[in-house]
Design an enzyme around this catalytic site. Structure first.
Site, mmCIF file in Angstrom:
data_model
loop_
_atom_site.group_PDB
_atom_site.id
_atom_site.type_symbol
_atom_site.label_atom_id
_atom_site.label_comp_id
_atom_site.label_asym_id
_atom_site.label_seq_id
_atom_site.Cartn_x
_atom_site.Cartn_y
_atom_site.Cartn_z
ATOM 1 N N ALA A 1 26.721 -10.238 27.572
ATOM 2 C CA ALA A 1 26.880 -9.987 26.129
ATOM 3 C C ALA A 1 27.944 -10.915 25.545
ATOM 4 C CB ALA A 1 27.268 -8.526 25.891
ATOM 5 N N SER B 1 21.329 -14.166 38.267
ATOM 6 C CA SER B 1 20.957 -14.749 36.969
ATOM 7 C C SER B 1 20.679 -16.248 37.051
ATOM 8 C CB SER B 1 22.070 -14.504 35.952
ATOM 9 O OG SER B 1 22.183 -13.130 35.664
ATOM 10 N N CYS C 1 39.758 -6.369 23.946
ATOM 11 C CA CYS C 1 39.176 -6.363 22.592
ATOM 12 C C CYS C 1 39.928 -5.439 21.620
ATOM 13 C CB CYS C 1 37.707 -5.978 22.659
ATOM 14 S SG CYS C 1 37.332 -4.567 23.724
ATOM 15 N N GLN D 1 35.498 2.986 20.037
ATOM 16 C CA GLN D 1 35.020 1.758 20.645
ATOM 17 C C GLN D 1 33.519 1.763 20.906
ATOM 18 O OE1 GLN D 1 39.125 1.474 23.122
ATOM 19 N NE2 GLN D 1 37.672 -0.110 23.660
ATOM 20 N N GLY E 1 31.449 -3.068 24.340
ATOM 21 C CA GLY E 1 32.646 -3.408 25.099
ATOM 22 C C GLY E 1 32.418 -3.294 26.602
ATOM 23 N N LYS F 1 46.294 -0.862 28.846
ATOM 24 C CA LYS F 1 46.183 -2.239 28.344
ATOM 25 C C LYS F 1 46.689 -2.334 26.908
ATOM 26 C CE LYS F 1 41.768 -2.926 30.698
ATOM 27 N NZ LYS F 1 40.326 -2.925 30.376
ATOM 28 N N ARG G 1 35.109 6.177 23.458
ATOM 29 C CA ARG G 1 33.849 5.451 23.282
ATOM 30 C C ARG G 1 32.979 6.239 22.291
ATOM 31 N NH1 ARG G 1 33.450 0.413 25.102
ATOM 32 N NH2 ARG G 1 33.767 0.945 27.289
ATOM 33 N N HIS H 1 34.307 -2.275 17.020
ATOM 34 C CA HIS H 1 35.285 -1.228 17.297
ATOM 35 C C HIS H 1 36.007 -0.807 16.014
ATOM 36 C CE1 HIS H 1 34.662 -1.917 21.429
ATOM 37 N NE2 HIS H 1 35.780 -2.501 21.787
ATOM 38 N N ASN I 1 33.854 -6.529 18.301
ATOM 39 C CA ASN I 1 34.555 -6.583 19.596
ATOM 40 C C ASN I 1 34.026 -7.686 20.510
ATOM 41 O OD1 ASN I 1 32.302 -4.604 19.471
ATOM 42 N ND2 ASN I 1 32.580 -4.566 21.693
#
Lengths: 367, 367
Positions: free
Chosen positions: A16, A43, A131, A158, A162, A224, A250, A257, A332
């Protein structure tokens, strides 16, 4: 003097954030001479486009960084831990979107509008903050610069994004099942935290857990927000100068966010709302959307796809002079991740800092 | 001595709260002799069930309250303003879920677990507090009783259901359109505030507006949380004893409000988390769900349909001794509305307070 062209690698190119790093790099001022798209073995072989040209995704290995000038990384902390020292060893400067190096004293943690100056002392790795932290320091830095800041209490709202594209997909699958009155047919497997024991439905629900729990009852996401804010604003992750506490939740939103922030200024001359608006509006990258009479305030829906941070609902705490409430929204995945990383890379190029100082590799050497 | 049977009217019986008032009354300890279901002319003629018996909804008029002992009202402030004085005049005691009478000094504002004592001085009308306020005072009252409370900073995560069934329907219609990538085909008409100028999509979005804006930049919902909290806990809607500030945000959830609360205690002996848990667990109607190691915390999904208030994520502010964060969830349509109203009615019956004191009607007489 900078180079004419830069050879850039994107680690985690299919995610993302990675796909948005490609877009943001296409739209950046960086002259890209060569682009290398790296991801996991799973991938590898996929084809992505850069400036209209098809690029095959390669499996990320140490040798992938041979001849690379700049790395943008967003492939999880363990991949950054393993591969970025290899990139630095090969002379590439890395902008890392994972949390792995953020608290390392040899690694600047940068939101360009706030502390671009910290880029000057990098040792080959620059960390992109969390973020939620980025959008909060964007809104509060103009206040801090002008009036001082003593305390911050934040509650976050959020988006699923994220936690990556798989979390967005899970939210949408659950939402459809909920609308079909079939929720029991869907078994959550990603949120709240991919690697944790229990998974819960986010659709039409709220999950007050982002990242794993620490022993003190805070989640690592909350940790954080506390320590990254201090490192970015004050240059010291444990500074007592600004008290910060956080609750991270969340919400069933895909991208964007929201944050409800209460803060206190140091200045005895308590600023008016007009003065706060003025400082914020003058700050680069920050947009004031604050007109209650016209029902104008920031929303995730209108922030999605934008590089700016949006702030509104600025108002005084009616019982505590010098304290205020406000509401912040940003995309975000852009200002919170891909754009802030590309923006750091732009500044590195502009400031001629795309070079690894001698002796840097030893700082991150793994045993 | 109370009556053997009570004749009960429900005003607004067809709404999201009204239908739940019927269910909660069916499950209550109140001996109901007769039930009258009242609504607007538009809903009159519909049939609802009470204890297995079909009841035809009647248009609410002043005469609807003839012979009624107890009224449970949730049909909007203007209907309460117009009709409840008529009910009181006819000898009926009214429990009003609207905001119309909440700040009236002649009207107790009651959460039974917190201030049942205020029922004693009612004058025919008892107000049911705002949903967000109820669950917050439920979680904080045991703290206040034991350790004192000096300051509260709350950010809410409020479900669409707080704005009625039409808001839930709007959220679901928008959500389906979003999942079909057809959002532009839906035009919001209810949220954030039915009677306000602009309407915005709530699906996969956040709206930091609940109720209309006041001149000071706060919404009326935020104003309610400040002043109702003081009236319920301290008996004075303007008491400076506890400082309260609030930010109220609508989230894309159908039922179940979340709240992130930071608070400070008065006691110099700062309580431990175990002590706070103990006080909360002993408080009636409050359930502690707080085990981070097992990822246990309150969620709207698990609170829906329950009468209790759920509290978790209790932890100290790491930089401010005596301050704490926590997270509260309750079913906003039950403890936040229908159940709290029926619970008030149960206590009125148990305490033999289902009678209108002489002279009461004059207090609410409209010119």
């Amino acid at each position: 003097m900078g180079k004419e062209k830069y050879r850039v690698a994107i680690l985690g190119a299919t995610g993302a954030v990675g796909t948005r790093m490609i877009q943001q790099l296409e739209q950046s001022t960086i002259p890209v001479g060569e682009i290398r798209l790296l991801a996991s073995a799973r991938s590898a072989g996929k084809t992505l486009s850069f400036n209209g040209k098809s690029i095959v995704v390669e499996e990320a290995r140490p040798e992938s960084f041979d001849g690379i000038d700049l790395v943008l990384a967003s492939a999880g902390g363990s991949n950054s831990a393993r591969l970025l020292p290899e990139a630095v060893k090969r002379g590439a400067v890395c902008v890392d979107n994972t949390s792995y190096f953020r608290m390392n004293d040899q690694v600047p943690l940068v939101v360009p509008e706030v502390n671009e100056k910290d880029l000057a002392w990098h040792h080959g790795i620059i960390a992109n903050p969390n973020c939620s932290t980025i959008q909060m320091v964007m809104a509060l830095e103009p206040v801090r610069q002008k009036y001082g800041l003593t305390r911050v209490i934040v509650s976050t709202y959020q988006a699923a994004g994220g936690a990556g594209q798989s979390a967005i997909d899970e939210l949408e699958t659950e939402s459809q099942a909920y609308l079909n009155r079939d929720s029991e047919k869907v078994t959550p497997a990603i949120l709240p935290v991919k690697g944790d024991t229990h998974h819960y439905q986010l659709a039409f629900n709220l999950l007050p857990q982002i990242d794993v729990f620490e022993a003190d009852g805070y989640t690592h996401e909350e940790w954080k927000m506390i320590h990254e804010t201090k490192k970015i604003m004050l240059g010291d992750k444990n500074s007592p100068e600004i008290k910060v506490t956080a609750t991270c939740v969340r919400v069933p939103v895909s991208v964007g966010h929201g944050e409800s922030v209460w803060f206190e200024v140091a200045d005895q001359q308590k600023p008016t709302i007009a003065q706060l608006h003025q400082s914020m509006a003058a700050f680069p990258g920050l947009v004031v959307v604050d007109d209650p009479a016209s029902q104008l305030y920031p929303q995730p829906k209108t922030a999605e796809g934008r590089r700016e941070t949006f702030v509104g609902r600025v108002r005084p705490d009616l019982e505590t002079p010098g304290a205020y409430n406000l509401w912040i929204v940003a995309d975000n995945l852009l200002k919170g991740a891909a754009w802030n990383s590309v923006q750091i890379a732009e500044r590195l190029v502009a400031d001629d800092l795309v070079r690894v100082p001698e002796g840097s590799a030893a700082l991150f050497a793994t045993e």
